[in-house]
Design an enzyme around this catalytic site. Structure first.
Site, PDB file in Angstrom:
ATOM      1  N   GLU B 249       0.841  -1.202   0.000  1.00 31.88           N
ATOM      2  CA  GLU B 249       0.000   0.000   0.000  1.00 31.88           C
ATOM      3  C   GLU B 249       0.873   1.249   0.000  1.00 31.88           C
ATOM      4  O   GLU B 249       0.643   2.161  -0.784  1.00 31.88           O
ATOM      5  CB  GLU B 249      -0.941  -0.001   1.214  1.00 31.88           C
ATOM      6  CG  GLU B 249      -1.893   1.189   1.186  1.00 31.88           C
ATOM      7  CD  GLU B 249      -3.053   1.069   2.167  1.00 31.88           C
ATOM      8  OE1 GLU B 249      -3.306  -0.036   2.676  1.00 31.88           O
ATOM      9  OE2 GLU B 249      -3.710   2.087   2.413  1.00 31.88           O
ATOM     10  N   ARG B 327      -8.169   1.604  13.685  1.00 32.16           N
ATOM     11  CA  ARG B 327      -9.005   0.454  13.322  1.00 32.16           C
ATOM     12  C   ARG B 327      -8.943  -0.644  14.386  1.00 32.16           C
ATOM     13  O   ARG B 327      -9.898  -1.405  14.551  1.00 32.16           O
ATOM     14  CB  ARG B 327      -8.628  -0.094  11.941  1.00 32.16           C
ATOM     15  CG  ARG B 327      -9.625  -1.113  11.400  1.00 32.16           C
ATOM     16  CD  ARG B 327      -9.381  -1.464   9.933  1.00 32.16           C
ATOM     17  NE  ARG B 327     -10.056  -0.556   9.018  1.00 32.16           N
ATOM     18  CZ  ARG B 327     -11.261  -0.785   8.476  1.00 32.16           C
ATOM     19  NH1 ARG B 327     -11.926  -1.885   8.762  1.00 32.16           N
ATOM     20  NH2 ARG B 327     -11.794   0.084   7.655  1.00 32.16           N
ATOM     21  N   GLU B 735     -10.621  -8.685   3.712  1.00 26.46           N
ATOM     22  CA  GLU B 735     -10.089  -8.761   5.067  1.00 26.46           C
ATOM     23  C   GLU B 735     -10.939  -9.571   6.042  1.00 26.46           C
ATOM     24  O   GLU B 735     -10.394 -10.229   6.932  1.00 26.46           O
ATOM     25  CB  GLU B 735      -9.914  -7.347   5.629  1.00 26.46           C
ATOM     26  CG  GLU B 735      -8.830  -6.551   4.932  1.00 26.46           C
ATOM     27  CD  GLU B 735      -8.956  -5.059   5.202  1.00 26.46           C
ATOM     28  OE1 GLU B 735     -10.002  -4.476   4.828  1.00 26.46           O
ATOM     29  OE2 GLU B 735      -8.038  -4.481   5.793  1.00 26.46           O
TER      30      GLU B 735
END
Lengths: 492, 788
Positions: B249, B327, B735
């Site tokens: 990423e 998260r 995910e």
């Protein structure tokens, strides 16, 4: 003795005969394929023989029979390919054309996601399917120990592996069809000549036979002896060490014999794990599960037991059990041979009892008597294809009265060399073989070993697990119904 | 994929529409070795190769860099240092200016890139790198977070607090309370294809980058900054990655920037492909966490209040540590309702590589914390953890006690299906009977012990940075009726391109092989988000559908006018279009439209509705929806060595109305195994000098085929359509399956607990290597002896 000399190597690459004069001793097959030939189906994932993305098949004559074995192209040197047949992913199927059964099964069962590991998986499964067209789970898992996939979780690949035979018969495979022609070609190339390539600090030799090897090594005692290259390969790819002059001995028939005589199995230094498996696991069954957990299939197809001993690693898996069995080692220099107990070979970390110009020729393993107990326990973080954290091997004979007559215990991963647990042995010898004796003997471990902490295990864990292996050995000698080890093969 | 012979103009259904099991679009190329990864592309003549020179201390100032011997090594063309970066020497993805391309003056972790050798061959570059002489003044290095204070130690980015109710008071007032700490390890991505970038210089300021990245737009921006040129000068293209998992990423920026700098400087193509060891040492991983928890509960095991501190080893720079640790907090509830909750994050600075995105993005770490709390409560009240799980679930939809459905971040859970998922799985895996069988087995087996656990998953879907929830696509229809599809998502193996092509095929009602999937490039679809957060299909599928619909609308307008029929009498049938009473082949209609000068190209766009997030307040609706699943695992452990095998795993995982069940099944199976690896054998190990010693597959152990559960049953729960109008009512599946691996950790814990008759919580940390399992067994045995 005069020997013919060639200055080129020759091998089959898929359907093509290749003759090469300009080869460096450290040129790998993977670099040759990808950089020189633009055959880029074989991938580099790790350059150390662990991930299998570069898997190709190598065909060789073994006792006159042509066998194809999966190998890691990333740590396979070009010099070791003389007289062999290299089969890459490009040899199977092609764009627009029909896929090979292995490939079609992988497509239909969704065996690829990112696809990077896929050519390697296809080649490993291809090798498996050729020798075992309808493999079970255990055979598939064993064949895939040396192939990492990070996407699929393997389930789809195993499903594909089981279905391959419904897509075609191994007997009708193109390689099977050209088998006799290839075998004849490889046979024709075995001319017994020495190969010498390169000059200065980029040269290597392939001896014509074992005597020739002895001659070459005696004349060049600093040469790097390369058998399976599962270790030396990493010296090059990871440590960028110079290995010139190198001597490639993987093709020497004289080092590749394994035989039993008078209760002693003699294993030539060039015998691979794969070649040793049948006899060794039949005569000394504890070796079967051990060998199955050494490296992956590709590494077992290349790596030699002689190399595992000669490199002197403290975590080599073969020395401890061989020491526990009382194996001896034949070393050779020129024409002179000497035979020593294997345990004496390991002098200190990185130091073995090997003279300049001397080489390991064979190891001799006494088959234990039926009444003897023998076990090998290997402990790793991951069950398969992992380097040992600790390995214990136990050999025991009891006197008629149940006293310990003879016990030899050897460990790997617990010291700077493979090492006997002599204090523990003393604590057991002459005592009744009982839980109480074993528990009392555990205290002696501290005198034998001061293990280290590293990335594989802590010192505390090694010390504790090593002791527990003796407990396990004791319990296993007592029989009983409850399972004593976790097992991959038994279903729940 | 253009194969015109296969078109069936009478077909009742197109080949390869949505909700059909299509193989991966590149499957044929994968199995033949013809799929082209960046290292497989033919290099332009004269291509140079780069190799990074890495720091050999964990923290220090650089006294002197002597690369003269590197420069004079065979084949070396150049050695780049920080001073050679023409633009900004920074690749911080969140704009914090804390991550140099090349270290300048100081180094902050062992393995930080300091220089980059550019040579005629990759081999020459690698060999030359070793000749550098760099002297440092070493500074104290923080490697582990164990001794740090989450409140006062240095952070890399501001922490987050989530708060609902009064957790401290609720815990203080609760009939029972306990506290503890859990360590959960990081994870190396181990994409099989390592990082790679190839830069090809163009005219003016231009450069084209081929880079294995999940985020081409960010590579474009970073390369632009590093070169000091506008974004329009940089084009980034990626056809496919050999795996990403979050590791690509942001972490590809470094290689792309250096390749671009060298390419522009030397007017030659430059390729950088680090060796696996360098890749693992110099690029970030999943964050490891220390989780402190305190929980108050009643005698039944109902949680009344919980207080979490999630401290993460972030490494030397922020990278994505802010959203990752956020998260973790967003998932500290997993499927559980906390009447009172306080959850805080501590993104801690350490002298280690900067940790980054990894499938789940902190969520799994949060959930592992939640499950530990559940386990603690279960042992405290003497019940099966599954009972405690069920007792604490968020209330079902329309529950009369409707207040049990608000999350710690004040989003109401509107789509909760966990009760049914758990009930179905519990039934299908025969949990109750197997629990009894295992108890009986353990009673008769001294050395080998069995364990069983069933764990749930609820995963929030959307980027928590709201602006990332947008996507673009470019759809061209050519005059022969074939379609060129491009979108901002990247293909890393997850089958995104296949799914999006299915959406476009469905929209036009043409066979899938009429849709050409093309490489992701910043030149076609600009300003894209990373392919991450499981959002690839949700966002890009919608954008592509939007593009196709624009063209369809123009076709309908055109046909209505030309054939003088009302719009509603124009219907797209398989490979043809019904216009009034006649049917016209799709390709024929396209030709007619072209002749009538109808635009046959469209840029599609999508932004996720409804979501908003106020980070300062810790309130909002960060997630468009949740994805649910559950797994049940049974293990055997060896109490002499800690070794284990997974005997069986059953999974029920929700996909909504799956676009492609074959691909979703692969995501679930693969996600589970990857999650299991994270929690079992995958151990990152640093020595006291801060050197990562597990930097290759020889030392870092991801699961093998022989680590799969011996029995592995995976079922897709596609009975609930997505609650929200997602693309064809499907749900994200990248995910959410990853944390299903938690059932293995808890089964191991259950097996360990059996040595003390299930009276003591094993507090098994992760990864639960054989060593940790054995040490937990020993601890419990000792504790049981003490109590006896």
């Amino acid at each position: 003795m005069a020997i013919k000399t060639r200055t080129e190597i020759r091998f089959l690459l898929n359907s093509e005969t290749v003759t090469l004069k300009d080869v460096a001793p450290d040129e790998t097959l993977l670099d040759y394929l990808r950089l020189r030939r633009s055959l880029r189906g074989s991938k580099e994932g790790c350059a150390e023989g662990d991930c299998g993305a570069c898997t190709v098949l190598v065909g060789r004559l073994s006792d006159g029979k042509l066998v194809y074995e999966s190998v890691n192209a990333c740590i396979r040197f070009m010099g070791s390919l003389d007289g062999l047949h290299v089969v890459t992913i490009e040899h199977l199927g092609g764009e627009g054309g029909n896929l090979h059964p292995v490939q079609q099964a992988m497509v239909d069962f969704h065996g690829s996601q990112c696809g990077f590991c896929t050519p390697g998986f296809v080649m490993s499964l291809y090798g498996l399917w050729m020798r075992s067209p309808e493999p079970g789970d255990a055979a598939i898992e064993k064949a895939l120990q040396g192939n990492l996939c990070r996407c699929t979780g393997y389930e789809a690949i195993v499903r594909a592996a089981k279905a391959i035979s419904s897509y075609g018969k191994a007997a009708k495979d193109p390689l099977a069809a050209e088998r006799s022609r290839v075998a004849a070609r490889l046979q024709e190339w075995r001319d017994g000549s020495r190969v010498e390539i390169g000059i200065g600090d980029a040269r290597f030799a392939i001896p014509g036979n074992v005597d020739d090897f002895a001659t070459i090594l005696e004349a060049a005692p600093k040469a790097t002896v390369v058998a399976g290259s599962t270790d030396v390969g990493l010296w090059v790819t990871k440590h960028m060490r110079e290995i010139s002059p190198a001597i490639f001995i993987g093709n020497l028939d004289g080092l590749q014999t394994i035989s039993e005589k008078d209760g002693v199995i003699s294993i030539g230094a060039g015998v691979t794990y794969t070649d040793a498996f049948e006899l060794l696991s039949k005569r000394i069954p504890a070796f079967g599960p051990l060998i199955d957990r050494i490296g992956g299939e590709q590494v077992r197809n290349m790596g030699t037991i002689g190399g595992n001993i000669a490199n002197g690693s403290p975590i080599g898996d073969m020395p401890p059990p061989l020491i526990a069995l009382g194996a001896t080692l034949t070393l050779r220099k020129g024409r002179k041979r000497r035979t020593i107990p294997l345990e004496k070979f390991f002098v200190a970390y990185g130091k073995q009892d090997r003279l300049p110009g001397e080489f390991v020729e064979a190891v001799h393993v006494p088959v234990p008597a039926k009444s003897a107990k023998f076990a090998i326990y290997k402990i790793t973080k991951r069950r398969d294809e992992d380097i040992t954290a600790a390995l214990g091997a136990f050999y025991l004979t009891l006197a008629r009265n149940g006293m310990v007559e003879n016990i030899r215990i050897a460990y790997g991963g617990m010291a700077a060399t493979p090492k006997r647990a002599t204090a523990v042995e003393r604590a057991l010898t002459g005592k009744p073989w009982s839980a109480a004796t074993v528990e009392a003997a555990l205290r002696a471990y501290a005198a034998d070993f001061t293990p280290l902490t590293d990335m594989r295990a802590s010192a505390e864990y090694r010390a504790l697990a090593a002791r527990n292996l003796l407990r396990r050995f004791f319990v296993e000698t007592q029989g009983g119904k409850a399972p004593l080890q976790v097992s991959r093969t038994e279903a729940a | 994929m253009n194969n015109h012979s296969s078109i069936d103009l009478k077909a009742a259904r197109i080949k390869g529409g949505v909700a059909t099991d299509q193989r991966h679009d590149s499957a044929h190329k994968h199995v033949t070795g013809q799929a082209v990864y960046i290292d497989d592309m033919p290099e332009p003549a004269g291509t140079l190769h780069g190799c990074l020179g890495l720091s050999t201390v964990a923290h220090g100032t650089i006294r002197e860099i002597d690369v003269s011997a590197v420069r004079s090594a065979p084949g070396v063309v150049d050695v780049l240092l920080a001073s050679d970066v023409p633009g900004e020497n920074d690749i911080s993805p969140t704009g914090r200016h804390d991550e140099p391309v090349l270290a300048d003056g100081k180094v902050q972790f062992y393995g930080q890139p300091i220089f980059c050798v550019i040579a005629e061959t990759r081999e020459a570059a690698r060999r030359a790198t070793r000749h550098a002489k760099i002297s440092y003044t070493e500074l104290p290095a923080i490697i582990d977070i164990g001794e740090l204070d989450p409140v006062s130690s240095k952070l890399v980015t501001p922490p987050l607090t989530l708060k609902r109710g009064d957790a401290k008071a609720a815990i203080a007032d609760a009939p029972r309370r306990l506290k503890g700490q859990m360590r959960v390890g990081g994870q190396e991505h181990f994409y099989l294809e390592g990082h790679i970038a190839m830069a090809i210089p163009g005219e003016d300021q231009d450069v084209t980058i081929y880079c294995s990245t999940q985020h081409p737009s960010e590579v474009q921006h970073m390369v632009g900054h590093a070169l000091g040129v506008p974004s329009h000068a940089v084009m980034v293209e990626i056809r496919r990655m050999g795996g990403g998992f979050g590791g690509k990423e942001t972490q590809g920026n470094q290689f792309a920037a250096l390749a671009a700098i060298a390419a522009k400087k030397h007017h030659r193509a430059v390729k950088i492909r680090p060796d696996r060891d360098d890749d693992m040492i110099a690029t970030g991983k999943r964050h490891d966490f220390l989780i402190d928890y305190e929980v108050g509960f009643d005698d039944e095991g109902r949680i009344l209040g919980v207080d979490f501190m999630f401290a993460a080893r972030c490494g030397f720079s922020a990278d994505l540590s802010g959203p990752v640790t956020d998260r973790a907090l967003f998932h500290c509830d997993n499927t559980y309702f906390y009447p009172n909750v306080l959850a805080r994050s501590a993104p801690l600075y350490t002298n280690t590589v900067s940790n980054t995105a990894f499938r789940g993005f902190g969520g799994p770490q949060g959930m592992v914390g939640a499950e530990r709390v559940i386990e603690e409560v279960a042992f405290a009240v003497g019940k099966d953890p599954l009972e405690i799980r069920k007792l604490n679930f968020y209330g079902p939809n329309g529950d009369k006690n409707g207040d049990r459905n608000v999350t710690p971040y004040h989003q109401t859970v509107e789509d909760n299906i966990i009760h049914r998922v758990i009930a179905e799985l519990e039934e299908s895996c025969d949990y109750a009977r197997r629990r009894r069988t295992i108890d009986a087995f353990n009673a008769n087996s001294d050395i080998i012990k069995r364990g069983l656990a069933l764990t749930p998953v609820k995963f929030g879907i959307s980027f928590t940075a709201t602006h990332y929830n947008q996507a673009g696509a470019l759809v061209h229809v050519y005059t022969d009726g074939s379609v060129h599809l491009n979108h901002g998502g990247t293909e890393m193996g997850q089958g995104l391109n296949t799914k999006v092509a299915q959406v476009v095929a469905e929209e036009f009602q043409i066979d899938l092989d009429q849709v050409k999937i093309t490489a992701t490039t910043t030149g076609k679809v600009p300003n894209t988000s990373a392919t991450a957060a499981s959002s690839g299909t949700d966002l890009n599928g919608m954008a592509a559908q939007n593009g196709a619909r624009q063209i369809k609308d123009r076709l309908i307008d055109f046909a209505a006018k030309k054939y003088q029929v009302p719009h509603d009498q124009i219907v797209f049938l398989p490979n043809r279009v019904r216009v009034g009473n006649q049917e016209i082949a799709f390709a024929d209609l396209i030709k007619q439209a072209y002749m009538a000068r109808i635009q046959l190209s469209a840029a599609g766009f999508y932004k996720t509705p409804k979501i908003h997030w106020n980070r300062d307040k810790g309130e909002g609706r960060p997630f468009y929806y949740f994805a649910y699943g559950a797994s049940c695992s049974e293990v055997s452990i060896d109490t002499l060595t800690g070794e284990y095998v997974v005997e069986r795993t059953d999974i029920l995982h929700e996909t909504g109305r799956s676009l492609n069940r074959a691909i979703d099944l692969g995501q679930i199976e693969g996600g589970f195994i990857q999650g299991m690896g994270w929690l079992t054998t995958e151990e990152l190990w640093w020595d006291d000098k801060g050197r990562l010693r597990t930097h290759a597959p020889s030392t870092y152990k991801i699961p093998l085929a022989s680590d799969r559960p011996k029995i592995f049953n995976v079922v897709l729960a596609d009975w609930p359509e997505a609650h929200e109008p997602t693309i064809h009512r499907s749900k994200a599946v990248g995910e959410p399956p990853f944390p299903l691996g938690m059932s293995v950790l808890h089964a191991l814990s259950d097996a360990v607990a059996s040595v003390a008759n299930h009276k003591i919580c094993p507090r098994l940390d992760a990864p639960a290597t054989p060593e940790r399992v054995l040490m937990a067994v020993e601890r419990l045995k000792a504790e049981a002896r003490r109590r006896a």
